[in-house]
Scaffold this active site. Structure first.
Site, PDB file in Angstrom:
ATOM      1  N   LYS A 103     -10.505  12.701   7.833  1.00 23.44           N
ATOM      2  CA  LYS A 103     -10.069  12.351   9.180  1.00 23.44           C
ATOM      3  C   LYS A 103     -10.032  13.607  10.047  1.00 23.44           C
ATOM      4  O   LYS A 103      -9.781  14.693   9.544  1.00 23.44           O
ATOM      5  CB  LYS A 103      -8.637  11.780   9.149  1.00 23.44           C
ATOM      6  CG  LYS A 103      -8.496  10.388   8.582  1.00 23.44           C
ATOM      7  CD  LYS A 103      -7.022   9.970   8.619  1.00 23.44           C
ATOM      8  CE  LYS A 103      -6.804   8.618   7.976  1.00 23.44           C
ATOM      9  NZ  LYS A 103      -7.478   7.509   8.653  1.00 23.44           N
ATOM     10  N   ASP A 111      -2.685  10.187   3.653  1.00 21.87           N
ATOM     11  CA  ASP A 111      -4.080   9.773   3.803  1.00 21.87           C
ATOM     12  C   ASP A 111      -4.841  10.780   4.657  1.00 21.87           C
ATOM     13  O   ASP A 111      -4.772  10.753   5.881  1.00 21.87           O
ATOM     14  CB  ASP A 111      -4.142   8.373   4.449  1.00 21.87           C
ATOM     15  CG  ASP A 111      -5.575   7.855   4.559  1.00 21.87           C
ATOM     16  OD1 ASP A 111      -6.483   8.481   3.965  1.00 21.87           O
ATOM     17  OD2 ASP A 111      -5.771   6.816   5.229  1.00 21.87           O
ATOM     18  N   ASP A 168       1.520   6.222   5.507  1.00 18.62           N
ATOM     19  CA  ASP A 168       0.581   5.304   4.861  1.00 18.62           C
ATOM     20  C   ASP A 168       1.133   4.654   3.580  1.00 18.62           C
ATOM     21  O   ASP A 168       0.439   3.892   2.921  1.00 18.62           O
ATOM     22  CB  ASP A 168      -0.737   6.030   4.583  1.00 18.62           C
ATOM     23  CG  ASP A 168      -1.948   5.148   4.814  1.00 18.62           C
ATOM     24  OD1 ASP A 168      -1.808   4.101   5.471  1.00 18.62           O
ATOM     25  OD2 ASP A 168      -3.036   5.506   4.318  1.00 18.62           O
ATOM     26  N   LYS A 204       0.849  -1.188   0.000  1.00 15.61           N
ATOM     27  CA  LYS A 204       0.000   0.000   0.000  1.00 15.61           C
ATOM     28  C   LYS A 204       0.883   1.235   0.000  1.00 15.61           C
ATOM     29  O   LYS A 204       1.706   1.413   0.899  1.00 15.61           O
ATOM     30  CB  LYS A 204      -0.907  -0.012   1.237  1.00 15.61           C
ATOM     31  CG  LYS A 204      -1.702   1.293   1.456  1.00 15.61           C
ATOM     32  CD  LYS A 204      -2.639   1.225   2.669  1.00 15.61           C
ATOM     33  CE  LYS A 204      -3.304   2.577   2.949  1.00 15.61           C
ATOM     34  NZ  LYS A 204      -4.205   2.541   4.123  1.00 15.61           N
ATOM     35  N   GLU A 260      -9.421   3.480   1.908  1.00 12.02           N
ATOM     36  CA  GLU A 260      -8.859   3.590   0.554  1.00 12.02           C
ATOM     37  C   GLU A 260      -7.778   2.559   0.269  1.00 12.02           C
ATOM     38  O   GLU A 260      -7.554   2.190  -0.878  1.00 12.02           O
ATOM     39  CB  GLU A 260      -8.313   5.007   0.327  1.00 12.02           C
ATOM     40  CG  GLU A 260      -6.881   5.262   0.825  1.00 12.02           C
ATOM     41  CD  GLU A 260      -6.698   5.134   2.336  1.00 12.02           C
ATOM     42  OE1 GLU A 260      -7.700   5.228   3.069  1.00 12.02           O
ATOM     43  OE2 GLU A 260      -5.550   4.931   2.790  1.00 12.02           O
ATOM     44  N   ASP A 277     -12.221   6.835   3.367  1.00 14.05           N
ATOM     45  CA  ASP A 277     -11.043   6.627   4.218  1.00 14.05           C
ATOM     46  C   ASP A 277     -10.622   5.147   4.240  1.00 14.05           C
ATOM     47  O   ASP A 277      -9.542   4.820   4.717  1.00 14.05           O
ATOM     48  CB  ASP A 277     -11.330   7.128   5.636  1.00 14.05           C
ATOM     49  CG  ASP A 277     -10.063   7.349   6.447  1.00 14.05           C
ATOM     50  OD1 ASP A 277      -8.968   7.329   5.840  1.00 14.05           O
ATOM     51  OD2 ASP A 277     -10.176   7.546   7.674  1.00 14.05           O
ATOM     52  N   ARG A 336      -7.614  -0.606   0.832  1.00 15.71           N
ATOM     53  CA  ARG A 336      -8.122  -1.845   0.239  1.00 15.71           C
ATOM     54  C   ARG A 336      -8.492  -1.654  -1.226  1.00 15.71           C
ATOM     55  O   ARG A 336      -8.474  -2.623  -1.995  1.00 15.71           O
ATOM     56  CB  ARG A 336      -9.313  -2.366   1.072  1.00 15.71           C
ATOM     57  CG  ARG A 336     -10.448  -1.392   1.221  1.00 15.71           C
ATOM     58  CD  ARG A 336     -11.389  -1.740   2.384  1.00 15.71           C
ATOM     59  NE  ARG A 336     -10.790  -1.470   3.695  1.00 15.71           N
ATOM     60  CZ  ARG A 336     -11.373  -1.736   4.864  1.00 15.71           C
ATOM     61  NH1 ARG A 336     -12.580  -2.294   4.890  1.00 15.71           N
ATOM     62  NH2 ARG A 336     -10.782  -1.455   6.002  1.00 15.71           N
TER      63      ARG A 336
HETATM   64  N1  BES Z   1      -4.327   4.536   6.789  1.00 19.41           N
HETATM   65  C1  BES Z   1      -5.450   4.229   7.591  1.00 19.41           C
HETATM   66  C2  BES Z   1      -5.139   3.235   8.708  1.00 19.41           C
HETATM   67  C3  BES Z   1      -4.178   3.673   9.769  1.00 19.41           C
HETATM   68  C4  BES Z   1      -4.614   4.139  10.991  1.00 19.41           C
HETATM   69  C5  BES Z   1      -2.809   3.525   9.579  1.00 19.41           C
HETATM   70  C6  BES Z   1      -3.720   4.498  11.975  1.00 19.41           C
HETATM   71  C7  BES Z   1      -1.911   3.876  10.558  1.00 19.41           C
HETATM   72  C8  BES Z   1      -2.362   4.352  11.767  1.00 19.41           C
HETATM   73  C9  BES Z   1      -6.542   3.621   6.726  1.00 19.41           C
HETATM   74  O1  BES Z   1      -6.594   4.045   5.409  1.00 19.41           O
HETATM   75  C10 BES Z   1      -7.861   3.995   7.334  1.00 19.41           C
HETATM   76  O2  BES Z   1      -8.150   5.147   7.378  1.00 19.41           O
HETATM   77  N2  BES Z   1      -8.624   2.989   7.762  1.00 19.41           N
HETATM   78  C11 BES Z   1      -9.900   3.219   8.333  1.00 19.41           C
HETATM   79  C12 BES Z   1     -10.799   2.109   7.855  1.00 19.41           C
HETATM   80  C13 BES Z   1     -12.239   2.292   8.211  1.00 19.41           C
HETATM   81  C14 BES Z   1     -12.806   3.499   7.503  1.00 19.41           C
HETATM   82  C15 BES Z   1     -12.985   1.042   7.813  1.00 19.41           C
HETATM   83  C16 BES Z   1      -9.764   3.203   9.855  1.00 19.41           C
HETATM   84  O3  BES Z   1      -8.955   2.438  10.375  1.00 19.41           O
HETATM   85  O4  BES Z   1     -10.445   3.990  10.499  1.00 19.41           O
HETATM   86 ZN    ZN Z   2      -4.805   4.703   4.633  1.00 18.11          ZN
HETATM   87 MN    MN Z   3      -7.714   5.852   5.188  1.00 19.50          MN
END
Ligand code: BES
Ligand code: ZN
Ligand code: MN
Length: 496
Positions: free
Chosen positions: A270, A263, A281, A258, A342, A340, A344
């Protein structure tokens, strides 16, 4: 860059000597044998450390004047605890190297001539000797430089085994540190195009082929996930394919990373605090790049293809909207209910592309979910997959490499939570166990006939806390050592 060498004699001002808790009822510490000290020097050091209240517990660092102990200005005693394992040696060497920032040269006398121990000490030392100062300006004070040279004390410094161990440690340390550098580089200096350019340059230096798709090619060839995530940004997306093909390889491995250079969450924005570390990220893509470079430098006999799915996730008038439907490479449709989620989407494109080569094993690496850190904390990655044996083999490779990774299940009941009213799949589902929901989504893009493991490194990729062992603040380089070890295990037929 910190240099590494082996020596049978101490010629540096700083000597690091390993100690353990004194055995029996005696208080104080015992200096490890084979640390190059004469009997009188040992006695003097034990006496001084006793007077200072040193206990010899793991990672304890005590500095004493070298006079009367050794031919060094300063002796740094480092505790190893009782019966240290390999990872303890690595971490302790890292902690010492960090404590010696600002020093030019030090000899590490850990009291072992075992080559695996020496490699661990070398790697830990090199990893601890890390600073990231590329973006420090003319401000004062000037940043402290990392320890410049490490010499390992060993009885047979010129042996082929010792040379091999040191060069392996050097290659692994370079890869981990280069990954940290990429993660620490701010998004203002690392767009998807810049990340792809770096990949091309790094690859060509080490005989790895690279191909880059730009935003037009991605769109016209149907990479709908990467295109949709990247469309909100003025810095367009890229897909990178890296190819290492040594002679004599029997197995093939695909690594998929990834590469979200920043992000924001996109339109599903966020909150500010959650964004502070989101330059990390792209850690998965950076790990894939630097692992392949290390695999090539080590000349491992396994075919490796790397995929870096790079995009910047920004909100704008062109950004994708929650409820948009996109088409992943290969034709599956996804309803994007949360922009968010993204990672996947970009990984789905890259996984489908990786599957086309029919590798023996696919491993993807991603800072995929915040839920990963909730489940396993900030120092342990989660490992999931479509094949329990492959998943467990990756966990075993991680253990052998000294990285903390833990197997997690993919419960069947999570799958219906990803059903969409309008598309083949939705990009969000059950929130409880969200790390596994993310993996269940990814699994949809890999046929059951190909072994696939997924590493969620969201917690351990970036250290927002204090440095510890060989791990600095900021980018950690987590997963590089595991990916290289997976390639080694595949090459040597140790893999399930
Ligand atoms: N890049 C984030 C995940 C992340 C969180 C990485 C904290 C490092 C530290 C990812 O893209 C994300 O935002 N995931 C969401 C998924 C949700 C919307 C299903 C999350 O974890 O809130
Ligand atoms: Zn992310
Ligand atoms: Mn995200």
């Amino acid at each position: 860059m910190t240099t590494l060498s082996a020596t049978a004699t101490v010629s540096t001002d700083v000597l690091v000597v390993a100690v353990t808790p004194a055995n029996g009822r005696r208080k104080g510490v015992t200096v490890r044998p084979d640390t190059g000290l004469a009997a009188a020097g040992r006695r003097k050091l034990e006496e001084s450390l006793g007077a200072l209240g040193a206990t010899g517990t793991t990672g304890e660092i005590t500095r004493v004047p070298g006079s009367g102990i050794a031919k060094a200005t300063m002796v740094v005693a480092v505790g190893l605890g009782t019966s240290p394992d390999t990872e303890t040696l690595r971490r302790t060497a890292g902690a010492v190297a960090r404590a010696l920032a600002g020093t030019s040269r030090a000899t590490f006398a850990f009291g072992s001539n075992d080559v695996d121990d020496l490699e661990a000490i070398a790697l830990g030392g090199l990893l601890g000797a890390y600073t990231f100062t590329s973006f420090k300006g003319a401000g004062t004070p000037a940043p402290t430089a990392a320890l410049k040279a490490i010499s390992l004390l060993t009885s047979d410094p010129k042996s082929q085994q010792v040379r091999t161990a040191l060069s392996r440690a050097g290659v692994l340390a370079d890869a981990v540190k280069a990954t940290r550098d990429l993660v620490n580089t701010p998004p203002s200096a690392l767009s998807p195009a810049a990340l792809a350019d770096t990949a091309k340059k790094r690859a060509s230096l080490h005989g790895v082929k690279a191909r880059v798709w730009n935003e037009k090619q991605l769109r016209s060839e149907g990479f709908g996930g990467i295109t949709a995530v990247g469309q909100g940004s003025a810095n367009p997306p890229r897909l990178v394919r890296l190819e290492y093909r040594p002679t004599g390889a029997k197995k093939s491995l695909a690594l998929v990373g990834k590469g979200i250079t920043f992000d924001t969450g996109g339109i599903s924005l966020k909150p500010p605090q959650a964004m502070e570390t989101m330059k990390c990220d792209m850690a998965g893509a950076a790990s894939v790049l630097e692992s392949i470079v290390a695999i090539a430098r080590l000349g491992l006999k396994v075919n490796v293809t790397g995929w870096m799915a790079c995009a910047e996730n920004m909100p704008s008038g062109q950004a994708q909207r929650p409820s948009d439907v996109i088409t992943i490479y290969g034709g599956r449709t996804v309803e994007v209910l949360n922009t968010d989620a993204e990672g996947r989407l970009v990984l789905a494109d890259a996984l489908v592309a990786a599957v086309a080569d029919k590798p023996d094993l696919i491993v993807d690496v991603a800072t995929l979910t915040g839920a990963q850190g909730i489940a396993l904390g900030n120092r342990t990655a989660g490992v999931m997959g479509n094949d329990d044996a492959a998943r467990d083999a990756v966990v075993a490779s991680a253990k052998a490499a000294g990285e903390s990774m833990w197997p997690m299940p993919l419960p069947e009941e999570l799958r219906p939570s990803l059903d969409s009213q309008v598309a083949d799949l939705a990009n969000i589902g059950e929130r409880m166990g969200g790390m596994m929901t993310g993996a269940v989504f990814l699994r949809e893009f890999v046929p059951a006939t190909i072994s696939w493991a997924h590493l969620d490194i969201a917690g351990p990729a970036f250290n927002s806390g204090s440095p510890h062992g060989h791990t600095p603040k900021g980018g950690t380089g987590m997963s590089v050592r595991t990916l290289v070890r997976v390639a080694e295990d595949l090459a040597e037929g140790r893999f399930a």
